[in-house]
Scaffold this active site. Structure first.
Site, PDB file in Angstrom:
ATOM      1  N   ASP A 108       0.796  -1.239   0.000  1.00 27.32           N
ATOM      2  CA  ASP A 108       0.000   0.000   0.000  1.00 27.32           C
ATOM      3  C   ASP A 108       0.830   1.291   0.000  1.00 27.32           C
ATOM      4  OD1 ASP A 108       0.785   0.206   2.715  1.00 27.32           O
ATOM      5  OD2 ASP A 108      -1.089  -0.681   3.436  1.00 27.32           O
ATOM      6  N   HIS A 123       6.451  -7.958  -1.184  1.00 29.34           N
ATOM      7  CA  HIS A 123       5.384  -8.344  -2.113  1.00 29.34           C
ATOM      8  C   HIS A 123       5.094  -7.275  -3.169  1.00 29.34           C
ATOM      9  CE1 HIS A 123       3.760 -11.389   1.104  1.00 29.34           C
ATOM     10  NE2 HIS A 123       4.874 -11.771   0.535  1.00 29.34           N
ATOM     11  N   CYS A 134       6.111  -6.853 -22.677  1.00 22.23           N
ATOM     12  CA  CYS A 134       7.462  -6.271 -22.841  1.00 22.23           C
ATOM     13  C   CYS A 134       8.152  -6.018 -21.510  1.00 22.23           C
ATOM     14  CB  CYS A 134       7.394  -4.990 -23.668  1.00 22.23           C
ATOM     15  SG  CYS A 134       6.669  -3.580 -22.771  1.00 22.23           S
TER      16      CYS A 134
END
Ligand code: APR
Length: 243
Positions: A108, A123, A134
């Site tokens: 967050d 994470h 790409c």
């Protein structure tokens, strides 16, 4: 809910004063008091889906729009939220401690917004977007997307720059987290159910390498029986008592 106990604050402050190296692992619970729902427990579901149903490469391949709708909803909530006293206390502890490492499972960005300078994001980051074709990465702070799923200039499908179940953690970030857990004299595990690995393994690693381990959580978790002290309190109430 029990109010933070002064005796626990005293004990943890003593350990903090004696520690040369401090490491902290945070999870969704530290942002709960900013109004961001955690993943498990009450309020953890979105449209009846669990995080494990949506945060996977398979779910994205099956229904990218659905997965993006979940992230779009979370981006909107996070953009409207403010860091809380727990985030801010950790930023102050970083400034006061000679060796302090903040490791988070959260995507967050509230630790950054609270003033933490160095944050190991295990994470990833919900404000980063990556093209699945790409691999171009871009920062996108718009709380809501215009079209879902978004597409890259190259035409490829874009995905959130987060780590999903079944994917590897960013290698350099993980290595740094492991080193800091190994060298910590004091290790905090805050607001995480400690069910998701490898992040949760850092708690056991720190303990086995000799750190005192303090859990700050409103409920019992998978690591409560491992730690030296369970501080049963909301993080935003407990952490400011350490300053
Ligand atoms: N203060 C402290 N702890 C709290 C608070 C609070 N105010 N509110 C809730 N908690 C605790 C809960 O008791 C629970 O143990 O926060 C924890 C939240 O657990 P989870 O929802 O499982 O979140 P987390 O541990 O961060 O999840 C790990 O799983 O879905 C994936 O990638 C996602 O990073 C996430 C990972």
């Amino acid at each position: 809910m029990a109010a933070p106990k002064i005796s626990e604050a005293h004990q943890v402050k003593d350990w903090l004063n004696a520690a040369v190296s401090v490491a902290v692992l945070t999870g969704a619970g530290i942002s709960a008091e900013s109004g961001i729902p955690t993943f498990r427990g009450d309020g953890g579901l979105w449209n009846n889906f669990r995080a494990e149903d949506l945060a996977t490469p398979e779910a994205f391949a099956r229904d990218p729009k659905l997965v993006w709708e979940w992230y779009d909803w979370r981006r909107g909530l996070i953009a409207a939220a403010e860091p809380n006293a727990g985030h801010r206390a950790l930023a102050q502890l970083e400034r006061r401690s000679p060796r302090f490492t903040l490791i988070t499972q959260n995507v967050d960005g509230l630790h950054d917004r609270a003033g933490s300078v160095s944050v190991l994001k295990l994470h990833g980051d919900i404000w980063t977007i990556r093209c699945t074709a790409c691999e171009r990465e871009r920062h996108d702070a718009r709380p809501r997307m215009e079209t879902l799923p978004p597409r890259c200039f190259c035409g490829g499908l874009e995905r959130p720059g987060v780590v999903w179940f079944g994917e590897g953690l960013p290698g350099a970030v993980w290595d740094e987290a492991v080193s800091s857990a190994r060298e910590a004299d004091l290790f905090f595990v805050i607001g995480t159910s400690a069910l998701v690995h490898p992040a949760a393994g850092l708690v056991h690693l720190a303990k086995s390498e000799g750190a005192k381990v303090v859990e700050i959580n409103v409920a019992e978790t998978a690591v409560s029986s491992t730690v030296d002290l369970c501080w049963r309190a909301p993080a935003a109430e407990a952490l400011p008592l350490l300053l």
